[in-house]
Design a protein around this motif. Structure first.
Motif, PDB file in Angstrom:
ATOM      1  N   THR A  41     -33.075  -7.718  11.659  1.00  0.00           N
ATOM      2  CA  THR A  41     -31.725  -7.766  12.219  1.00  0.00           C
ATOM      3  C   THR A  41     -30.982  -8.994  11.735  1.00  0.00           C
ATOM      4  O   THR A  41     -29.960  -9.352  12.296  1.00  0.00           O
ATOM      5  N   GLN A  42     -31.506  -9.669  10.719  1.00  0.00           N
ATOM      6  CA  GLN A  42     -30.774 -10.774  10.124  1.00  0.00           C
ATOM      7  C   GLN A  42     -30.122 -10.235   8.860  1.00  0.00           C
ATOM      8  O   GLN A  42     -30.718 -10.182   7.806  1.00  0.00           O
ATOM      9  N   PHE A  43     -28.860  -9.800   9.015  1.00  0.00           N
ATOM     10  CA  PHE A  43     -28.225  -9.052   7.952  1.00  0.00           C
ATOM     11  C   PHE A  43     -27.486  -9.911   6.934  1.00  0.00           C
ATOM     12  O   PHE A  43     -27.130  -9.426   5.879  1.00  0.00           O
ATOM     13  N   TYR A  44     -27.169 -11.145   7.252  1.00  0.00           N
ATOM     14  CA  TYR A  44     -26.424 -11.951   6.305  1.00  0.00           C
ATOM     15  C   TYR A  44     -27.345 -12.488   5.212  1.00  0.00           C
ATOM     16  O   TYR A  44     -28.263 -13.252   5.504  1.00  0.00           O
ATOM     17  N   PRO A  45     -27.110 -12.135   3.943  1.00  0.00           N
ATOM     18  CA  PRO A  45     -27.883 -12.748   2.858  1.00  0.00           C
ATOM     19  C   PRO A  45     -27.479 -14.204   2.690  1.00  0.00           C
ATOM     20  O   PRO A  45     -26.445 -14.649   3.220  1.00  0.00           O
ATOM     21  N   GLY A  46     -28.286 -14.967   1.943  1.00  0.00           N
ATOM     22  CA  GLY A  46     -28.018 -16.391   1.763  1.00  0.00           C
ATOM     23  C   GLY A  46     -26.653 -16.676   1.190  1.00  0.00           C
ATOM     24  O   GLY A  46     -26.007 -17.671   1.557  1.00  0.00           O
ATOM     25  N   THR A  47     -26.174 -15.810   0.285  1.00  0.00           N
ATOM     26  CA  THR A  47     -24.853 -16.015  -0.315  1.00  0.00           C
ATOM     27  C   THR A  47     -23.752 -15.978   0.745  1.00  0.00           C
ATOM     28  O   THR A  47     -22.822 -16.783   0.726  1.00  0.00           O
ATOM     29  N   VAL A  48     -23.873 -15.038   1.675  1.00  0.00           N
ATOM     30  CA  VAL A  48     -22.866 -14.930   2.740  1.00  0.00           C
ATOM     31  C   VAL A  48     -22.993 -16.093   3.720  1.00  0.00           C
ATOM     32  O   VAL A  48     -21.985 -16.630   4.199  1.00  0.00           O
ATOM     33  N   LEU A  49     -24.215 -16.504   4.013  1.00  0.00           N
ATOM     34  CA  LEU A  49     -24.415 -17.632   4.917  1.00  0.00           C
ATOM     35  C   LEU A  49     -23.760 -18.896   4.357  1.00  0.00           C
ATOM     36  O   LEU A  49     -23.158 -19.678   5.096  1.00  0.00           O
ATOM     37  N   ALA A  50     -23.866 -19.075   3.043  1.00  0.00           N
ATOM     38  CA  ALA A  50     -23.250 -20.242   2.416  1.00  0.00           C
ATOM     39  C   ALA A  50     -21.727 -20.178   2.541  1.00  0.00           C
ATOM     40  O   ALA A  50     -21.068 -21.200   2.795  1.00  0.00           O
ATOM     41  N   ILE A  51     -21.174 -18.967   2.375  1.00  0.00           N
ATOM     42  CA  ILE A  51     -19.718 -18.809   2.518  1.00  0.00           C
ATOM     43  C   ILE A  51     -19.294 -19.116   3.948  1.00  0.00           C
ATOM     44  O   ILE A  51     -18.280 -19.781   4.187  1.00  0.00           O
ATOM     45  N   ILE A  52     -20.059 -18.610   4.913  1.00  0.00           N
ATOM     46  CA  ILE A  52     -19.740 -18.874   6.325  1.00  0.00           C
ATOM     47  C   ILE A  52     -19.729 -20.374   6.585  1.00  0.00           C
ATOM     48  O   ILE A  52     -18.844 -20.902   7.272  1.00  0.00           O
ATOM     49  N   THR A  53     -20.720 -21.083   6.032  1.00  0.00           N
ATOM     50  CA  THR A  53     -20.797 -22.534   6.224  1.00  0.00           C
ATOM     51  C   THR A  53     -19.552 -23.227   5.669  1.00  0.00           C
ATOM     52  O   THR A  53     -18.934 -24.060   6.338  1.00  0.00           O
ATOM     53  N   HIS A 105     -38.883 -12.226  -0.667  1.00  0.00           N
ATOM     54  CA  HIS A 105     -37.416 -12.276  -0.568  1.00  0.00           C
ATOM     55  C   HIS A 105     -36.999 -12.640   0.859  1.00  0.00           C
ATOM     56  O   HIS A 105     -36.062 -13.425   1.070  1.00  0.00           O
ATOM     57  N   GLU A 106     -37.685 -12.059   1.809  1.00  0.00           N
ATOM     58  CA  GLU A 106     -37.410 -12.333   3.221  1.00  0.00           C
ATOM     59  C   GLU A 106     -37.584 -13.817   3.517  1.00  0.00           C
ATOM     60  O   GLU A 106     -36.747 -14.454   4.162  1.00  0.00           O
ATOM     61  N   ALA A 107     -38.704 -14.348   3.040  1.00  0.00           N
ATOM     62  CA  ALA A 107     -39.013 -15.761   3.274  1.00  0.00           C
ATOM     63  C   ALA A 107     -37.978 -16.661   2.617  1.00  0.00           C
ATOM     64  O   ALA A 107     -37.525 -17.650   3.203  1.00  0.00           O
ATOM     65  N   LEU A 108     -37.581 -16.315   1.405  1.00  0.00           N
ATOM     66  CA  LEU A 108     -36.597 -17.119   0.689  1.00  0.00           C
ATOM     67  C   LEU A 108     -35.258 -17.109   1.414  1.00  0.00           C
ATOM     68  O   LEU A 108     -34.581 -18.131   1.529  1.00  0.00           O
ATOM     69  N   SER A 109     -34.872 -15.941   1.932  1.00  0.00           N
ATOM     70  CA  SER A 109     -33.613 -15.823   2.669  1.00  0.00           C
ATOM     71  C   SER A 109     -33.647 -16.674   3.935  1.00  0.00           C
ATOM     72  O   SER A 109     -32.687 -17.388   4.255  1.00  0.00           O
ATOM     73  N   LEU A 110     -34.775 -16.619   4.649  1.00  0.00           N
ATOM     74  CA  LEU A 110     -34.887 -17.366   5.898  1.00  0.00           C
ATOM     75  C   LEU A 110     -35.022 -18.865   5.640  1.00  0.00           C
ATOM     76  O   LEU A 110     -34.610 -19.687   6.467  1.00  0.00           O
ATOM     77  N   ALA A 111     -35.588 -19.205   4.485  1.00  0.00           N
ATOM     78  CA  ALA A 111     -35.724 -20.628   4.138  1.00  0.00           C
ATOM     79  C   ALA A 111     -34.370 -21.300   3.968  1.00  0.00           C
ATOM     80  O   ALA A 111     -34.277 -22.536   3.983  1.00  0.00           O
ATOM     81  N   TRP A 112     -33.302 -20.506   3.794  1.00  0.00           N
ATOM     82  CA  TRP A 112     -31.952 -21.079   3.722  1.00  0.00           C
ATOM     83  C   TRP A 112     -31.679 -21.931   4.960  1.00  0.00           C
ATOM     84  O   TRP A 112     -31.083 -23.014   4.866  1.00  0.00           O
ATOM     85  N   TYR A 113     -32.120 -21.454   6.118  1.00  0.00           N
ATOM     86  CA  TYR A 113     -31.893 -22.188   7.360  1.00  0.00           C
ATOM     87  C   TYR A 113     -32.718 -23.467   7.398  1.00  0.00           C
ATOM     88  O   TYR A 113     -32.269 -24.494   7.930  1.00  0.00           O
ATOM     89  N   LEU A 114     -33.941 -23.406   6.863  1.00  0.00           N
ATOM     90  CA  LEU A 114     -34.758 -24.619   6.820  1.00  0.00           C
ATOM     91  C   LEU A 114     -34.066 -25.690   5.981  1.00  0.00           C
ATOM     92  O   LEU A 114     -33.955 -26.846   6.388  1.00  0.00           O
ATOM     93  N   GLU A 115     -33.610 -25.294   4.810  1.00  0.00           N
ATOM     94  CA  GLU A 115     -33.033 -26.241   3.860  1.00  0.00           C
ATOM     95  C   GLU A 115     -31.669 -26.754   4.293  1.00  0.00           C
ATOM     96  O   GLU A 115     -31.370 -27.953   4.132  1.00  0.00           O
ATOM     97  N   ASN A 116     -30.843 -25.887   4.852  1.00  0.00           N
ATOM     98  CA  ASN A 116     -29.449 -26.236   5.113  1.00  0.00           C
ATOM     99  C   ASN A 116     -29.146 -26.584   6.566  1.00  0.00           C
ATOM    100  O   ASN A 116     -28.078 -27.143   6.850  1.00  0.00           O
ATOM    101  N   VAL A 117     -30.050 -26.232   7.472  1.00  0.00           N
ATOM    102  CA  VAL A 117     -29.790 -26.505   8.892  1.00  0.00           C
ATOM    103  C   VAL A 117     -30.894 -27.357   9.516  1.00  0.00           C
ATOM    104  O   VAL A 117     -30.668 -28.496   9.932  1.00  0.00           O
ATOM    105  N   PHE A 118     -32.115 -26.825   9.570  1.00  0.00           N
ATOM    106  CA  PHE A 118     -33.169 -27.494  10.335  1.00  0.00           C
ATOM    107  C   PHE A 118     -33.616 -28.811   9.709  1.00  0.00           C
ATOM    108  O   PHE A 118     -34.052 -29.718  10.419  1.00  0.00           O
ATOM    109  N   TYR A 119     -33.545 -28.917   8.396  1.00  0.00           N
ATOM    110  CA  TYR A 119     -33.915 -30.171   7.727  1.00  0.00           C
ATOM    111  C   TYR A 119     -33.083 -31.319   8.286  1.00  0.00           C
ATOM    112  O   TYR A 119     -33.590 -32.427   8.493  1.00  0.00           O
TER     113      TYR A 119
END
Length: 862
Positions: free
Chosen positions: A155-167, A203-217
């Motif tokens: 249910t996490q539908f936003y790909p990393g590219t869209v998440l970056a745009i949202i940011t 691919h799933e892990a890489l997409s979710l790692a966006w949050y680790l790198e850009n938020v939780f870090y």
């Protein structure tokens, strides 16, 4: 710093000014974007909205509404052009949802202000004035921690590219930068929202790692910094308070696409992404620290960090101690020789290495107990251990099995290979050691046993480790039972009593600091027994497990498997932890964050920090109060137990209704969810077999009801239970329980949130359906009963009236996606009407495409 606390009315005014007004302004920019036929789309969409709203009020079928719209506004249009416009409506609305997300996130700090009375600093100030309270505080913080575990669920539908745009869009909106907003909206319009290719676990892990790198870090380090400073003010020693966990690549329960090589690849990926974060920080640090006395150390760190960040061939090892040693050398030189100039960037990097080591987030391994039993059975057939077990071992009683488990350390000589699941389990057990060697022991040190039903499920897994190269003296793994169903929760304390009194397991726990993690699953317990019974079963299990652990001097940590919606343990989560009494272990809060909850609550550094603080403050405030949980008092306990039982009976009766699954299959996109390329995990277990409710994954089950806008798992049975208590003359008791129990009140509040996202008017036309009309009326009547009883109990005039901002946000989001819901129902209606062998693929595609926007808008509906 967060602004001062605001009243609900003030927050509502801010929401109207900052969110509603801004959204309407920026939404108009879509009309000017140079997309294919966007002007036609933007011109017709408001008319389509109006047609949808009016059609729903008149209880028209979706096909009547949509076909009537095209007859009125595009007469004579070709079928292909109609379908094309519907797809463009979907694309347009998906981006409206993103815009609303960004506008709301841009106003986050103005809308979400912490309660100053429950802040960490306020709690410490109060405790400092009372010696007994201060002593409890000191004991609590020595062990207190929060672990957030990111899980891969579809249910996490936003790909990393869209998440970056949202940011970026969020930042532009904060400053009202219209030029930047316009450009980003153009980028958004041209960026795909979904994957055309099948998603792999990596691919799933890489997409979710966006949050680790850009938020939780950043967020975790900021929280740790603030906590250290507050503790230092009160002369208290700080500890590592925030930990991160990760499931993609390690969670193979029901996911045949996860293999041992997947786990290794994800572990390497997490390590490399972390070192890229370190290297990014180090480059900024190097630009400032240009003094004598640190050159050699800077050069050493430069080479090591660069190689680990970018050299794919490098052999990984845990070098966190080496990094800390060299960073501390720089720190000492700055203090001693340069007056502490630019000390903070060094402290900041030291803090991050302390937090994340060489692994970033601990990779949990999870597998179903039934698979692990098969692995144990396969191993027992081979030398040298085949002589230790009788042929009828699987038919023996639990006590007989435990008596035979010998914990012999041996290397098995396999006569032949097992099936894929067996081989994966054995290879994974082998590979965990290499992950620990390369990334550090904490990189992968938990094995979670899903569907755990008996102590032998844990003990047999320990044996599998001993048969595959591990030893009892160096078994650096925690074995975590996951109790999920109502029945499993009932026997959880008995299972743990057996483990705690087992001499080998006792010795293993002692080697792990006498700490035990126990996972409790909300999703499957709700699917199994309904909303109220699930919450009550988990509450009872927690009190019983806390008691049995205390008797054996075991420090217990509950790991809550919480999904996005209230039906899967979500909602106002921090209020659950704040309402715990001393009878429930609460020193180590652990919970999963998944689905669109990740983006909605942890999608930006601001929102992540706020929600992490809320959980930490809730846990600490609960721990220092040492308060008794009133739900354990006889009167309150009996009332809630009776209600849970009655709601359970109502929910089970509904599940057993012959039309229950056919209704869900016909009117929701359940059967089409497997066609959405967003997850590597199948929609159901036992792929290829006829759909059965017990095989259906809880997330697909809950998501299908939310797509229908009925949210049955989030409330069904609670209205019946409340009405029964009223009829039994116990309304005053129920009311007292609601007023006196924060835990029960949170259950009720979250139930009302779930109901706020339901809208039976959309499917009101089904009341006249010859086959399903009676069943629809049954669902609707329970909804209306539940609503009436919940409002009576809470004293509110409308659902969520006590959370006006959340209520308004939900209303706006539900209005935005109303056309998507009707397009979906229209497509499903066309599919139902067509012969099975001649369904037009365009309708399947339409139905599937609507799922994305509906879930993203709901934020915690699946």
């Amino acid at each position: 710093m967060m602004p001062k606390f605001r009243t609900a009315g003030q927050r509502e005014s801010v929401f109207n000014a900052e969110v509603i007004s801004r959204f309407e302004l920026y939404n108009s920019l879509f009309l000017t974007l140079p997309f294919y036929k966007v002007k036609d789309t933007g011109t017709l969409l408001p008319l389509f909205f109006k047609s949808c709203e009016e059609g729903v009020k008149e209880k028209q079928r979706p096909a009547e509404i949509i076909e009537g719209f095209f007859e009125k506004y595009t007469p004579g249009a070709e079928t292909k052009d109609i379908h094309d416009l519907l797809f463009r409506f979907i694309q347009y609305i998906e981006r409206q949802v993103v815009l609303f997300d960004a506008v709301e996130d841009a106003s986050f700090s103005k809308l979400h202000t912490p309660d100053e009375q429950t802040s960490l600093k306020a709690l410490l100030q109060r405790s400092a004035e009372h010696p007994a309270l201060h002593e409890r505080f000191q004991k609590l913080i020595n062990d207190f921690s929060l672990r957030l575990v990111l899980t891969a669920h579809p249910t996490q539908f936003y790909p990393g590219t869209v998440l970056a745009i949202i940011t970026d869009l969020t930042e532009a909106i904060k400053t009202n930068n219209l030029t930047e907003i316009n450009t980003l909206l153009q980028q958004l319009g041209k960026t795909p929202f979904f994957n055309k290719n099948e998603v792999t676990p990596v691919h799933e892990a890489l997409s979710l790692a966006w949050y680790l790198e850009n938020v939780f870090y950043f967020a975790a380090a900021n929280i740790q910094t603030e906590t250290d400073q507050i503790f230092n003010e009160f002369n208290l020693e700080s500890n590592k308070i925030v930990e991160l966990g990760f499931w993609p690549g390690g969670d193979r329960d029901g996911n045949p696409n996860v293999h041992a090589r997947t786990t290794i690849e994800v572990a390497r990926m997490l390590r490399q992404i972390l070192f890229r974060c370190y290297y990014r920080d180090f480059r900024n640090l190097k630009r400032r620290i240009t003094f004598r006395g640190v050159e050699d150390t800077i050069n050493v760190l430069q080479e090591v960090l660069y190689n680990n960040a970018f050299d794919n061939s490098i052999e990984g090892e845990d070098i966190s101690a080496f990094l800390l040693e060299n960073l501390n050398k720089i720190r000492e030189t700055l203090i001693n020789d340069h007056g502490g100039l630019f000390l903070e960037p060094v402290n900041n990097l030291i803090r991050k290495v302390d937090l994340f080591g060489c692994y970033f987030a601990s990779l949990d391994i999870r597998q179903d107990s039934r698979v692990l039993r098969d692995v144990h059975a396969f191993c027992r057939q081979n030398k040298p251990i085949n002589s230790l077990y009788p042929a009828n071992y699987d038919e023996l009683s639990e006590s007989e099995k435990i008596g035979l488990i010998s914990f012999k350390e041996a290397r098995i000589n396999f006569a032949e290979q097992g099936d894929d699941l067996v081989q994966d389990a054995l290879q994974t057990i082998e590979e965990i050691r290499s992950i620990q060697k390369n990334n550090g022991v904490n990189a992968c040190d938990r094995f979670i046993i899903s569907n755990c039903q008996q102590a032998s499920d844990i003990l047999q897994l320990m044996e599998l480790f001993l048969w595959n190269g591990w030893s009892l003296s160096n078994l650096t793994m925690d074995f975590v039972p996951l109790f999920e169903t109502v029945k499993d929760l009932e026997v959880a304390a008995e299972v743990m009593e057996t483990l705690y009194t087992h001499p080998v397991y006792q010795k293993h726990l002692a080697s792990r600091g006498n700490k035990q993690d126990i996972m409790l699953g909300f999703s499957d317990s709700t699917k199994d027994g309904g909303y109220l019974m699930a919450n009550w079963s988990i509450f009872k299990a927690k009190t019983e497990l806390t008691a049995v652990s205390a008797r054996h001097n075991i420090q217990l940590a509950f790991f809550d498997g919480r999904g996005g919606p209230p039906a899967r343990g979500g909602g106002k989560t921090h209020r659950f932890y704040a309402s715990m009494g001393r009878e429930i272990a609460n020193k180590n809060i652990q919970l999963t964050i998944q689905g669109q909850t990740i983006s909605s609550q942890y999608g930006s550094v601001d929102s992540a920090e706020f929600n992490i603080e809320q959980l930490i403050n809730a846990g600490i405030s609960s721990g220092i109060k040492e308060k008794h949980n009133v739900l354990l008092d006889k009167e309150h306990s009996e009332v809630v137990a009776a209600m849970a039982s009655e709601s359970y009976e109502a929910f089970v009766a509904l599940r057993q209704h012959p039309q229950f699954l056919p209704y869900l299959e016909n009117f929701s996109p359940l059967r089409l969810l497997s066609k959405i390329n967003i997850s590597s995990r199948p929609v159901k277990r036992n792929k290829g077999r006829e759909l059965r409710l017990e095989d259906l994954r809880a997330i697909s089950f809950v998501n299908s009801w939310s797509q229908l806008k009925q949210n049955i798992p989030g409330f069904y049975g609670i209205g019946t239970a409340l009405k029964n208590r009223e009829n039994a003359g116990e309304w005053e008791k129920v009311s007292r329980t609601y007023q006196e129990s924060g835990y029960f009140k949170t259950i009720i509040d979250n139930c009302m949130m779930s109901m706020s996202k339901a809208d039976f008017s959309i499917t009101a036309h089904l009341a006249d359906d010859k086959e399903f009309g009676t069943f629809w009326k049954q669902l609707y009547e329970e909804y209306e009963l539940s609503k009436a009883m919940l409002l009576k109990l809470s004293g509110l005039e409308s659902l969520m009236a006590n959370y006006p901002v959340d209520k308004k946000s939900i209303a706006v989001r539900e209005r935005i996606v109303l056309p998507l819901v009707l397009i979906q129902h229209y497509a499903l209606e066309k599919i139902r009407q067509a012969p099975a062998d001649s369904v037009d693929a365009v309708f399947e595609k339409l139905a599937v495409r609507t799922v994305y926007g509906i879930v993203n808008a709901g934020r915690n509906t699946a």
